[in-house]
Design a protein around this motif. Structure first.
Motif, short mmCIF file in Angstrom:
data_model
loop_
_atom_site.label_atom_id
_atom_site.label_comp_id
_atom_site.label_asym_id
_atom_site.label_seq_id
_atom_site.Cartn_x
_atom_site.Cartn_y
_atom_site.Cartn_z
N ARG A 39 10.56 15.46 2.46
CA ARG A 39 11.86 15.30 3.11
C ARG A 39 12.13 13.81 3.17
O ARG A 39 11.68 13.10 4.08
N PHE A 40 12.84 13.32 2.17
CA PHE A 40 13.08 11.88 2.08
C PHE A 40 13.94 11.43 3.24
O PHE A 40 14.84 12.13 3.69
N PRO A 41 13.67 10.21 3.74
CA PRO A 41 14.40 9.72 4.91
C PRO A 41 15.84 9.35 4.57
O PRO A 41 16.17 9.09 3.41
N ASP A 42 16.63 9.31 5.61
CA ASP A 42 18.00 8.82 5.44
C ASP A 42 17.92 7.30 5.59
O ASP A 42 17.87 6.77 6.69
N HIS A 95 2.23 -6.40 8.13
CA HIS A 95 1.89 -5.22 8.93
C HIS A 95 0.51 -4.74 8.49
O HIS A 95 0.17 -4.80 7.32
N TRP A 96 -0.24 -4.21 9.44
CA TRP A 96 -1.59 -3.73 9.11
C TRP A 96 -1.91 -2.52 9.98
O TRP A 96 -1.84 -2.60 11.20
N GLY A 97 -2.22 -1.42 9.33
CA GLY A 97 -2.68 -0.26 10.08
C GLY A 97 -1.66 0.86 10.17
O GLY A 97 -0.62 0.84 9.51
N TYR A 98 -1.94 1.78 11.03
CA TYR A 98 -1.16 3.01 11.15
C TYR A 98 0.07 2.79 12.01
O TYR A 98 0.00 2.19 13.08
N SER A 125 5.19 5.96 14.34
CA SER A 125 6.59 6.35 14.20
C SER A 125 6.97 6.38 12.73
O SER A 125 6.83 5.39 12.01
N LYS A 126 7.47 7.54 12.28
CA LYS A 126 7.89 7.66 10.89
C LYS A 126 9.05 6.71 10.58
O LYS A 126 9.14 6.15 9.49
N ASP A 127 9.93 6.52 11.56
CA ASP A 127 11.05 5.60 11.37
C ASP A 127 10.56 4.17 11.13
O ASP A 127 11.07 3.46 10.27
N ASP A 128 9.56 3.74 11.93
CA ASP A 128 8.99 2.40 11.76
C ASP A 128 8.32 2.27 10.40
O ASP A 128 8.41 1.24 9.72
N PHE A 156 9.04 3.94 7.60
CA PHE A 156 10.05 3.82 6.55
C PHE A 156 10.75 2.46 6.58
O PHE A 156 11.15 1.92 5.55
N GLN A 157 10.88 1.90 7.78
CA GLN A 157 11.51 0.57 7.90
C GLN A 157 10.68 -0.49 7.18
O GLN A 157 11.22 -1.36 6.49
N VAL A 158 9.36 -0.39 7.33
CA VAL A 158 8.47 -1.33 6.64
C VAL A 158 8.57 -1.14 5.12
O VAL A 158 8.63 -2.11 4.36
N LEU A 159 8.63 0.12 4.68
CA LEU A 159 8.77 0.39 3.25
C LEU A 159 10.07 -0.20 2.71
O LEU A 159 10.11 -0.75 1.60
N CYS A 160 11.14 -0.09 3.49
CA CYS A 160 12.44 -0.60 3.04
C CYS A 160 12.45 -2.13 2.94
O CYS A 160 13.26 -2.71 2.20
N MET A 161 11.56 -2.79 3.66
CA MET A 161 11.48 -4.25 3.60
C MET A 161 10.67 -4.72 2.40
O MET A 161 10.76 -5.88 2.00
N ALA A 162 9.86 -3.83 1.84
CA ALA A 162 8.96 -4.21 0.75
C ALA A 162 9.66 -4.19 -0.60
O ALA A 162 10.67 -3.51 -0.79
N ASP A 163 9.10 -4.94 -1.56
CA ASP A 163 9.63 -4.97 -2.93
C ASP A 163 8.78 -4.14 -3.89
O ASP A 163 9.31 -3.56 -4.84
N VAL A 164 7.47 -4.14 -3.68
CA VAL A 164 6.55 -3.47 -4.61
C VAL A 164 5.60 -2.59 -3.80
O VAL A 164 5.18 -2.96 -2.71
N VAL A 165 5.27 -1.43 -4.35
CA VAL A 165 4.23 -0.59 -3.76
C VAL A 165 3.15 -0.40 -4.83
O VAL A 165 3.44 -0.12 -5.99
N VAL A 166 1.89 -0.59 -4.42
CA VAL A 166 0.77 -0.59 -5.36
C VAL A 166 -0.22 0.52 -5.02
O VAL A 166 -0.56 0.72 -3.85
N SER A 167 -0.66 1.24 -6.03
CA SER A 167 -1.78 2.15 -5.87
C SER A 167 -2.91 1.70 -6.78
O SER A 167 -2.69 1.37 -7.95
N THR A 168 -4.12 1.68 -6.22
CA THR A 168 -5.33 1.44 -7.03
C THR A 168 -6.25 2.65 -6.92
O THR A 168 -7.46 2.54 -7.09
#
Length: 340
Positions: A168-171, A226-229, A232-235, A237-249
């Motif tokens: 359920r993608f956020p608004d 930001h570091w850790g859990y 709040s899902k809203d918080d 998503f807010q951090v994700l919206c501030m980011a430019d790149v997401v990395v998986s290793t």
């Protein structure tokens, strides 16, 4: 309540799925155990649920994740064994990585095979998850010293299907198997090169946290936003919206909810060219080696405008609840059975 949902590991994506199903579908009742001590949930949850789920003539269908030993539950509770049984695989234990081969406990994978034999429908969250499980059964049963079962893949495969995990993608207007060592090693290299960047490391913290996390947090210092859990899902998503790149290793990933959520929030994904990722992300977002990952991040640090102007070339819609709810409704449609 005609749909009985059982989740033996009620946390993370497991919790996200059953909460969504209970909220969106009618006539559901949910029984859970906390997302702690995974191994003990896999070993003992069936007995717990057999004693704690009330007998009811209203149940018509049972939906459970593959953490539950469905075979044991069906034997302990014949009334539940008669229901239409749907088993959902978030991950599978036949190819789940362990640090050393001898650490792999045969019983976990064996229990999942037995649960598939008992289930009426077996659902996987990706083609990678399904095929890696089914094609590993033959090799896995060869670990049995003698009197091995036969034809298990051909028995189980006809029951199997893929239904992607519904997000359920956020608004908007998360252990050793995720390989944090490689991730932080690349970041340290960027720092050594004098490149400017900020990093947010988000996710739940479980009992055993690799030392590399605390060491890296200290070394990265002011680069950490930001570091850790974030509860709040809203918080989150807010951090994700501030980011430019997401990395998986990750060395282990059967779907990857967090990566897709981040991409939806505008992040440019960089994922290994392995596991489930080629199934979900176009080739330009995949890397083959840590060196390739490092070079791409170096370029992004020098030219952040490249990714801030970038429009994601993949598809997000197929993984949304909006696209998948029909499949889940069809899957969980309860039809009266003559023997009930």
């Amino acid at each position: 309540m005609s749909i009985l949902i059982i989740e033996a590991f009620y946390g993370g994506s497991h919790k996200q799925l059953v909460d969504l199903l209970q909220e969106e579908l009618e006539d559901c009742v949910l029984y859970t155990l906390p997302a702690k001590k995974w191994h003990w949930r896999a070993r003992t949850s069936a007995l717990y649920f057999s004693q704690n789920i009330p007998i009811s003539e209203h149940y018509r269908l049972l939906f459970a994740s593959s953490v539950l030993n469905l075979t044991e539950l069906a034997a302990l509770r014949p009334d539940l064994g008669k229901l239409k049984k749907i088993l959902y695989f978030h991950e599978n234990q036949l190819v789940y990585p362990v640090k050393k081969c001898q650490e792999r406990d045969f019983q976990y994978g064996y229990n999942q095979i037995l649960s598939c034999l008992v289930a009426d429908v077996v659902v996987f969250n990706s083609v990678f998850n399904m095929e890696s499980f089914l094609t590993s059964i033959g090799k896995f049963v060869k670990l049995i010293p003698d009197h091995r079962p036969k034809d298990l893949e051909s028995i189980i495969r006809p029951k199997c299907q893929v239904v992607y995990f519904p997000i359920r993608f956020p608004d908007v207007s998360r252990e050793h198997d995720k390989d944090p060592e490689t991730f932080f090693k690349v970041l340290m290299h960027l720092k050594d090169l004098g490149l400017n960047f900020h990093v947010s490391v988000l996710g739940e913290t479980f009992t055993d946290v690799p030392d590399v996390f605390s060491e890296s947090k200290e070394t990265l210092g002011s680069s950490v936003l930001h570091w850790g859990y974030l509860p709040s899902k809203d918080d989150y998503f807010q951090v994700l919206c501030m980011a430019d790149v997401v990395v998986s290793t990750a060395k282990h990933e059967f779907f990857g909810v967090a990566m897709l959520e981040a991409v939806y929030c505008g992040c440019y994904p960089l994922c290994p060219k392995d596991l489930v990722y080629p199934e979900i992300f176009p080739a330009e977002y995949l890397y083959s080696t840590p060196e390739q990952l490092s070079k791409r991040l170096q370029n992004f640090c020098k030219r952040p405008d490249i990714i801030r102007k970038h429009l994601y070339k993949g598809e997000m819609a197929p993984f949304s609840w909006a696209a998948l709810h029909g499949k889940f409704r069809s899957l969980l449609t309860t039809e009266p059975r003559e023997d009930l």
